[in-house]
Design an enzyme around this catalytic site. Structure first.
Site, PDB file in Angstrom:
ATOM      1  N   ASN A  26      13.907  17.094  37.694  1.00 49.55           N
ATOM      2  CA  ASN A  26      15.140  16.632  36.847  1.00 49.55           C
ATOM      3  C   ASN A  26      16.397  17.496  37.552  1.00 49.55           C
ATOM      4  O   ASN A  26      16.521  18.574  37.471  1.00 49.55           O
ATOM      5  CB  ASN A  26      14.896  17.164  35.287  1.00 49.55           C
ATOM      6  N   LYS A  59      19.548  17.067  36.649  1.00 54.43           N
ATOM      7  CA  LYS A  59      20.446  16.941  35.849  1.00 54.43           C
ATOM      8  C   LYS A  59      21.643  16.577  36.254  1.00 54.43           C
ATOM      9  O   LYS A  59      21.829  15.550  37.202  1.00 54.43           O
ATOM     10  CB  LYS A  59      20.372  18.511  35.069  1.00 54.43           C
ATOM     11  N   HIS A  68      15.916  14.807  26.040  1.00 59.24           N
ATOM     12  CA  HIS A  68      16.007  16.060  26.706  1.00 59.24           C
ATOM     13  C   HIS A  68      16.964  16.881  25.790  1.00 59.24           C
ATOM     14  O   HIS A  68      17.793  16.506  25.132  1.00 59.24           O
ATOM     15  CB  HIS A  68      16.693  15.859  28.096  1.00 59.24           C
ATOM     16  N   GLU A  90      18.963  19.164  26.056  1.00 56.99           N
ATOM     17  CA  GLU A  90      20.463  19.290  26.493  1.00 56.99           C
ATOM     18  C   GLU A  90      21.230  18.096  25.845  1.00 56.99           C
ATOM     19  O   GLU A  90      22.471  18.251  25.352  1.00 56.99           O
ATOM     20  CB  GLU A  90      20.733  19.078  27.790  1.00 56.99           C
ATOM     21  N   GLU A 136       9.260  21.060  26.645  1.00 50.14           N
ATOM     22  CA  GLU A 136      10.287  22.203  27.151  1.00 50.14           C
ATOM     23  C   GLU A 136      10.707  22.980  26.144  1.00 50.14           C
ATOM     24  O   GLU A 136      11.715  22.663  25.506  1.00 50.14           O
ATOM     25  CB  GLU A 136      11.298  21.520  27.952  1.00 50.14           C
ATOM     26  N   GLY A 168      16.341  26.835  32.059  1.00 50.78           N
ATOM     27  CA  GLY A 168      17.664  27.266  32.825  1.00 50.78           C
ATOM     28  C   GLY A 168      17.704  29.076  32.662  1.00 50.78           C
ATOM     29  O   GLY A 168      18.710  29.346  33.077  1.00 50.78           O
ATOM     30  N   SER A 195      11.927  26.414  33.434  1.00 54.43           N
ATOM     31  CA  SER A 195      12.126  27.626  34.322  1.00 54.43           C
ATOM     32  C   SER A 195      10.759  27.522  35.137  1.00 54.43           C
ATOM     33  O   SER A 195      10.420  28.568  35.705  1.00 54.43           O
ATOM     34  CB  SER A 195      12.452  29.023  34.012  1.00 54.43           C
TER      35      SER A 195
HETATM   36  P1  PGA Z   1      15.005  24.305  34.578  1.00 51.88           P
HETATM   37  O1  PGA Z   1      15.004  22.916  33.679  1.00 51.88           O
HETATM   38  O2  PGA Z   1      13.369  24.305  35.202  1.00 51.88           O
HETATM   39  O3  PGA Z   1      16.064  24.429  35.188  1.00 51.88           O
HETATM   40  O4  PGA Z   1      14.695  25.344  33.310  1.00 51.88           O
HETATM   41  C1  PGA Z   1      13.864  22.155  33.132  1.00 51.88           C
HETATM   42  C2  PGA Z   1      14.185  20.951  32.340  1.00 51.88           C
HETATM   43  O5  PGA Z   1      15.474  21.007  31.794  1.00 51.88           O
HETATM   44  O6  PGA Z   1      13.887  19.910  32.652  1.00 51.88           O
END
Ligand code: PGA
Length: 251
Positions: free
Chosen positions: A9, A11, A95, A97, A167, A173, A212
Site C-alpha cells: 500500500n 498510500k 483502510h 486512515e 491492521e 506506520g 509496520s
Molecule cells: P505500515 O502501513 O506498514 O506503514 O504500518 C500498513 C498499512 O497501513 O496498510
C-alpha cells in the site's frame, strides 16, 4: 491451502519519477511462484504502474473506490468500474486512515465493497482497533463489528471473492507490530466469525496482517496458521525490502 499474498500500500506517496524508480526495482525482483503479489499506488499513477509492470506477475489495485459502482456525477471520486477499466484487479476498502481521517463508516465501507465486487474487483477489507480500544480489551469486539458491517448488509458469501486485512491502528506506520501471537488471535477470531455462518468461506478467505511489517518481522508473522500474508505500507516503497517480505511469504 490458501495462497499467500503480499500487498504493498503506497498510500499518498510518489511522484512520476519516484514511481518509475520503484517500478524498475519491482521489475528486478525474483518472485516466488507460490505467492500473489500486488501493489496499490495512488490513483494518479495506476496507469503508469500497470504499463511499467506489464509482463511481471504483479496485480495492481487502488486504495479506494466510490460508493457508487459506475461513472456518474460524483465529483472527485473514482468508480470501481473505472478502476477495472484502467486494469486494476483489487481495491482496498475501509483502510483505517480513511475511516478515521475521512469519517468513512461501516455503511460506506459496505457500499464500496459491493461496488468493487459488482465491477469484478476483489475488495481487500481493512479492519483493526485503535490503541485505546485495545487497552480497553475491545479488540475482538471492534474488529468483529467492522466485519459484521459487511456481513449484515451483503451476506457472508461475499467473502468467497474478497480478502481481509487485519491492521491494528496502533501498529500502522509506528514501527510497533502486533506480536505474531497477538495477530494470530485476531485472525483466528475473524475466521471463526465467518465460520459460524459458512465454514467453506472461512477456510478459503485470505486474512493479511498489516502494521509496520518489515522483512525482519515478516517470516514469523507469516508462519502463523491464520496469517496468509501481509498488507505492507512504508516498507513497500523500497523494492528490495518489499521483495524480501514477498520471499518470506513463500517460505
Ligand atoms: P505500515 O502501513 O506498514 O506503514 O504500518 C500498513 C498499512 O497501513 O496498510
Amino acid at each position: 491451502m490458501r495462497r499467500p499474498m503480499v500487498a504493498g500500500n503506497w498510500k499518498m506517496h510518489g511522484t512520476r519519477a519516484s514511481v518509475a524508480e520503484l517500478i524498475k526495482g519491482l521489475r528486478q525482483l525474483a518472485l516466488a511462484p507460490g505467492v500473489d503479489v500486488a501493489v496499490f499506488p495512488p490513483c494518479l499513477y495506476i496507469s503508469q504502474v500497470i504499463e511499467g509492470l506489464a509482463g511481471k506477475s504483479m496485480a495492481v489495485g487502488a486504495q479506494n473506490c466510490a460508493i457508487e459502482p459506475f461513472q456518474g456525477a460524483l465529483t472527485g471520486e473514482i468508480a470501481a468500474s473505472q478502476l477495472q477499466d484502467a486494469g486494476c484487479s483489487l481495491v482496498l476498502v475501509g483502510h483505517s486512515e480513511r475511516r478515521m481521517l475521512l469519517g468513512e463508516n461501516d455503511g460506506a465501507v459496505a457500499r464500496k465493497f459491493a461496488a468493487a465486487q459488482s465491477c469484478g474487483l476483489t475488495p481487500v477489507l481493512c479492519v483493526g482497533e485503535t490503541q485505546a480500544q485495545r487497552e480497553a480489551g475491545k479488540t475482538l469486539e471492534v474488529v468483529g463489528r467492522q466485519l459484521d458491517g459487511v456481513i449484515e448488509s451483503l451476506g457472508v458469501g461475499v467473502f468467497a471473492r474478497a480478502i481481509i486485512a487485519y491492521e491494528p491502528v496502533w501498529a500502522i506506520g509506528t514501527g510497533l507490530t502486533a506480536s505474531p501471537a497477538e495477530a494470530q488471535t485476531v485472525h483466528a477470531a475473524v475466521r471463526a466469525q465467518l465460520a459460524a455462518e459458512n465454514a467453506d468461506v472461512a477456510r478459503g478467505v485470505r486474512i493479511l496482517y498489516g502494521g509496520s511489517v518489515k522483512a525482519a518481522s515478516a517470516a514469523e508473522l507469516f508462519s502463523m496458521q491464520d496469517i496468509d500474508g501481509g498488507l505492507v505500507g512504508g516498507a513497500s516503497l523500497n523494492a528490495d525490502e518489499f521483495g524480501a517480505i514477498c520471499r518470506a511469504a513463500g517460505n
